[in-house]
Design a protein around this motif. Sequence first.
Motif, PDB file in Angstrom:
ATOM      1  N   MET A 144      48.177  21.297  43.276  1.00 41.91           N
ATOM      2  CA  MET A 144      47.389  21.970  44.319  1.00 41.91           C
ATOM      3  C   MET A 144      47.550  23.484  44.241  1.00 41.91           C
ATOM      4  SD  MET A 144      45.339  21.231  46.793  1.00 41.91           S
ATOM      5  CE  MET A 144      44.609  22.028  48.212  1.00 41.91           C
ATOM      6  N   ILE A 145      48.806  23.915  44.065  1.00 42.11           N
ATOM      7  CA  ILE A 145      49.072  25.355  43.958  1.00 42.11           C
ATOM      8  C   ILE A 145      48.427  25.918  42.699  1.00 42.11           C
ATOM      9  CG2 ILE A 145      50.886  27.078  43.667  1.00 42.11           C
ATOM     10  CD1 ILE A 145      52.696  25.334  45.367  1.00 42.11           C
ATOM     11  N   PHE A 146      48.538  25.139  41.574  1.00 43.35           N
ATOM     12  CA  PHE A 146      47.929  25.593  40.328  1.00 43.35           C
ATOM     13  C   PHE A 146      46.415  25.731  40.459  1.00 43.35           C
ATOM     14  CE2 PHE A 146      45.791  24.534  36.325  1.00 43.35           C
ATOM     15  CZ  PHE A 146      46.286  25.561  35.528  1.00 43.35           C
ATOM     16  N   THR A 147      45.795  24.747  41.130  1.00 44.99           N
ATOM     17  CA  THR A 147      44.339  24.787  41.326  1.00 44.99           C
ATOM     18  C   THR A 147      43.941  25.995  42.168  1.00 44.99           C
ATOM     19  OG1 THR A 147      44.297  22.379  41.227  1.00 44.99           O
ATOM     20  CG2 THR A 147      42.368  23.472  42.164  1.00 44.99           C
ATOM     21  N   GLN A 148      44.736  26.271  43.208  1.00 43.84           N
ATOM     22  CA  GLN A 148      44.425  27.374  44.116  1.00 43.84           C
ATOM     23  C   GLN A 148      44.505  28.717  43.414  1.00 43.84           C
ATOM     24  OE1 GLN A 148      46.899  27.364  47.564  1.00 43.84           O
ATOM     25  NE2 GLN A 148      45.875  29.106  48.517  1.00 43.84           N
ATOM     26  N   TYR A 149      45.509  28.849  42.542  1.00 39.42           N
ATOM     27  CA  TYR A 149      45.711  30.143  41.872  1.00 39.42           C
ATOM     28  C   TYR A 149      45.323  30.079  40.392  1.00 39.42           C
ATOM     29  CZ  TYR A 149      48.364  31.269  46.056  1.00 39.42           C
ATOM     30  OH  TYR A 149      48.746  31.490  47.347  1.00 39.42           O
ATOM     31  N   ARG A 150      44.391  29.162  40.069  1.00 37.55           N
ATOM     32  CA  ARG A 150      44.024  28.957  38.671  1.00 37.55           C
ATOM     33  C   ARG A 150      43.468  30.230  38.027  1.00 37.55           C
ATOM     34  NH1 ARG A 150      39.888  24.240  37.799  1.00 37.55           N
ATOM     35  NH2 ARG A 150      38.713  25.619  39.180  1.00 37.55           N
ATOM     36  N   ASN A 151      42.558  30.920  38.704  1.00 31.84           N
ATOM     37  CA  ASN A 151      41.960  32.131  38.142  1.00 31.84           C
ATOM     38  C   ASN A 151      42.999  33.232  37.956  1.00 31.84           C
ATOM     39  OD1 ASN A 151      39.385  31.066  37.932  1.00 31.84           O
ATOM     40  ND2 ASN A 151      38.831  31.635  40.016  1.00 31.84           N
ATOM     41  N   SER A 152      43.910  33.360  38.945  1.00 32.49           N
ATOM     42  CA  SER A 152      44.969  34.365  38.832  1.00 32.49           C
ATOM     43  C   SER A 152      45.874  34.054  37.648  1.00 32.49           C
ATOM     44  CB  SER A 152      45.802  34.409  40.123  1.00 32.49           C
ATOM     45  OG  SER A 152      44.993  34.744  41.219  1.00 32.49           O
ATOM     46  N   PHE A 153      46.188  32.765  37.469  1.00 28.01           N
ATOM     47  CA  PHE A 153      47.035  32.348  36.349  1.00 28.01           C
ATOM     48  C   PHE A 153      46.353  32.671  35.023  1.00 28.01           C
ATOM     49  CE2 PHE A 153      48.326  29.054  33.270  1.00 28.01           C
ATOM     50  CZ  PHE A 153      49.687  29.284  33.254  1.00 28.01           C
ATOM     51  N   ARG A 154      45.054  32.434  34.951  1.00 23.62           N
ATOM     52  CA  ARG A 154      44.317  32.752  33.721  1.00 23.62           C
ATOM     53  C   ARG A 154      44.393  34.235  33.406  1.00 23.62           C
ATOM     54  NH1 ARG A 154      38.782  29.305  34.885  1.00 23.62           N
ATOM     55  NH2 ARG A 154      39.595  27.234  34.398  1.00 23.62           N
ATOM     56  N   TRP A 155      44.213  35.071  34.427  1.00 24.87           N
ATOM     57  CA  TRP A 155      44.250  36.517  34.210  1.00 24.87           C
ATOM     58  C   TRP A 155      45.639  36.980  33.789  1.00 24.87           C
ATOM     59  CZ3 TRP A 155      40.522  39.554  33.063  1.00 24.87           C
ATOM     60  CH2 TRP A 155      39.233  39.308  33.523  1.00 24.87           C
ATOM     61  N   VAL A 156      46.679  36.371  34.384  1.00 24.11           N
ATOM     62  CA  VAL A 156      48.055  36.718  33.989  1.00 24.11           C
ATOM     63  C   VAL A 156      48.274  36.380  32.517  1.00 24.11           C
ATOM     64  CG1 VAL A 156      50.485  36.090  34.294  1.00 24.11           C
ATOM     65  CG2 VAL A 156      49.059  36.531  36.292  1.00 24.11           C
ATOM     66  N   MET A 157      47.800  35.209  32.089  1.00 19.36           N
ATOM     67  CA  MET A 157      47.950  34.798  30.693  1.00 19.36           C
ATOM     68  C   MET A 157      47.172  35.724  29.760  1.00 19.36           C
ATOM     69  SD  MET A 157      50.051  32.361  30.659  1.00 19.36           S
ATOM     70  CE  MET A 157      49.889  31.933  28.934  1.00 19.36           C
ATOM     71  N   ILE A 158      45.984  36.146  30.186  1.00 20.20           N
ATOM     72  CA  ILE A 158      45.185  37.067  29.373  1.00 20.20           C
ATOM     73  C   ILE A 158      45.898  38.406  29.223  1.00 20.20           C
ATOM     74  CG2 ILE A 158      43.054  38.433  29.361  1.00 20.20           C
ATOM     75  CD1 ILE A 158      41.662  35.988  30.639  1.00 20.20           C
ATOM     76  N   VAL A 159      46.461  38.923  30.334  1.00 19.98           N
ATOM     77  CA  VAL A 159      47.169  40.210  30.297  1.00 19.98           C
ATOM     78  C   VAL A 159      48.401  40.111  29.408  1.00 19.98           C
ATOM     79  CG1 VAL A 159      48.507  41.841  31.680  1.00 19.98           C
ATOM     80  CG2 VAL A 159      46.322  40.999  32.537  1.00 19.98           C
ATOM     81  N   ILE A 160      49.171  39.006  29.548  1.00 17.06           N
ATOM     82  CA  ILE A 160      50.365  38.828  28.719  1.00 17.06           C
ATOM     83  C   ILE A 160      49.986  38.755  27.240  1.00 17.06           C
ATOM     84  CG2 ILE A 160      52.209  37.205  28.131  1.00 17.06           C
ATOM     85  CD1 ILE A 160      52.394  36.506  31.103  1.00 17.06           C
ATOM     86  N   SER A 161      48.921  38.013  26.933  1.00 16.43           N
ATOM     87  CA  SER A 161      48.457  37.901  25.547  1.00 16.43           C
ATOM     88  C   SER A 161      48.046  39.260  25.005  1.00 16.43           C
ATOM     89  CB  SER A 161      47.276  36.927  25.464  1.00 16.43           C
ATOM     90  OG  SER A 161      47.640  35.658  25.934  1.00 16.43           O
ATOM     91  N   PHE A 162      47.360  40.040  25.844  1.00 13.96           N
ATOM     92  CA  PHE A 162      46.931  41.375  25.430  1.00 13.96           C
ATOM     93  C   PHE A 162      48.137  42.268  25.129  1.00 13.96           C
ATOM     94  CE2 PHE A 162      45.825  45.784  26.517  1.00 13.96           C
ATOM     95  CZ  PHE A 162      44.773  45.991  25.639  1.00 13.96           C
ATOM     96  N   ILE A 163      49.166  42.184  25.981  1.00 10.54           N
ATOM     97  CA  ILE A 163      50.375  42.995  25.776  1.00 10.54           C
ATOM     98  C   ILE A 163      51.080  42.597  24.476  1.00 10.54           C
ATOM     99  CG2 ILE A 163      52.689  43.471  26.681  1.00 10.54           C
ATOM    100  CD1 ILE A 163      51.488  43.237  29.501  1.00 10.54           C
ATOM    101  N   VAL A 164      51.199  41.259  24.251  1.00  8.54           N
ATOM    102  CA  VAL A 164      51.860  40.779  23.035  1.00  8.54           C
ATOM    103  C   VAL A 164      51.114  41.243  21.791  1.00  8.54           C
ATOM    104  CG1 VAL A 164      52.429  38.698  21.705  1.00  8.54           C
ATOM    105  CG2 VAL A 164      52.929  38.786  24.148  1.00  8.54           C
ATOM    106  N   VAL A 165      49.784  41.089  21.805  1.00 12.11           N
ATOM    107  CA  VAL A 165      48.972  41.518  20.656  1.00 12.11           C
ATOM    108  C   VAL A 165      49.092  43.026  20.451  1.00 12.11           C
ATOM    109  CG1 VAL A 165      46.608  41.748  19.795  1.00 12.11           C
ATOM    110  CG2 VAL A 165      47.349  39.605  20.833  1.00 12.11           C
ATOM    111  N   SER A 166      49.078  43.794  21.534  1.00 17.02           N
ATOM    112  CA  SER A 166      49.198  45.255  21.439  1.00 17.02           C
ATOM    113  C   SER A 166      50.532  45.656  20.824  1.00 17.02           C
ATOM    114  CB  SER A 166      49.052  45.890  22.827  1.00 17.02           C
ATOM    115  OG  SER A 166      47.794  45.605  23.377  1.00 17.02           O
ATOM    116  N   LEU A 167      51.611  44.979  21.236  1.00 20.12           N
ATOM    117  CA  LEU A 167      52.943  45.286  20.677  1.00 20.12           C
ATOM    118  C   LEU A 167      53.000  44.970  19.186  1.00 20.12           C
ATOM    119  CD1 LEU A 167      55.303  43.996  23.519  1.00 20.12           C
ATOM    120  CD2 LEU A 167      54.958  46.374  22.820  1.00 20.12           C
TER     121      LEU A 167
END
Length: 383
Positions: free
Chosen positions: A1-24
Amino acid sequence: MIFTQYRNSFRWVMIVISFIVVSLILWKTYEFFQHFKEEERIKMENWSFAQKDLLKTNNLDDNIELPLQVISNNTSTPMIKVHVNGSYEFNNIDENKAKDTAYIQKLILKFEKENAPIPLIMDSKLVETIYYGNSPLLNKLKYYPLALVLIIVLFTAVVYFFYKSTKNATQNKLWSGMAKETAHQIGTPLSSLIGWAEILKSEQVNPEYITEIEKDIDRLKTITERFSKIGSATTLEPLDIIEETIDSYDYLKTRSSKLIEFEIITPKGDIIVNLNKQLYSWTIENLVKNAIDAMKGRGKLTVEISQLEDNIKVNVTDTGVGIHKKQFKKIFEPGYTTKKRGWGLGLSLTKRIIEDFHNGKIKVLHSEKDKGTTIQIALTRAY
């Protein structure tokens, strides 16, 4: 339920983390590239010192073994040595191409952009200038970040499509199972209603009552057919979309609040489209019902069919509360609803019927707060 509620936020966090890793990774690759380039610069400067030592040597007995070894060790870096009189020598360059003076001039300009030339000065005079380019290994390393990004993109795409296909397969099973079970559950009381209708006929009940009961029985049959088709392979047939839309529209019009003004706008003549009769009528009913709910039983509802060559548009417009732009796509997601009651499956089902079964498109064409919404269905004409 919590994952469903914050699904979009979780996706954006994963995108930002991926971007940081690729940038490094790209930054570290760039640092390595620059370090490697500096090493090549030092190697070429040592080569120029060795060349200077050779030019200074007049006695054959002088020890020239070390300068010769340094010069001979350069087997990868392309270079052009230009003398003050304009003549030139080259190393690690195709001999056939090097005979062309124009090619050499272009190569010199290219080398100047890649690396600063090394002047060879003796007795305060310029003797020759060494132009050198990047070694093959350095050129390959230059494209390594692009290859890395491509690998990451491909890996991400594979993961995304795997996740999406798995999710769609699960949803399809859920839709099919729920649809078949609903059709089965309706079938039992429907059979009883048909029997009761026949008994009422024999009891000489007012025929008008029987007629209305039979209409509702036919309606239940249609609903059962719709649900059974969701869980089965769908067949399409060429039908007049104007006639099919009017049939569904009129059924709801006679059973809706008198405070709603209904309007339908259609072109003259027939427009033949490959449709599934039951599922298409379900789509129109879902859109009309949602429009009525948005207007809270009071307002104007317009259904307009238009044609531009082979493109057929069906617009359903209400004068209801409107939809925020951020919700334009969300309203078609399973489970999303702004109502206090309901499962949030109507528009999701409508999207599935139009896009998966009829190869069309459905979207919120326009919406304005407290002024209304237009949802558009796009289909292709059949011949």
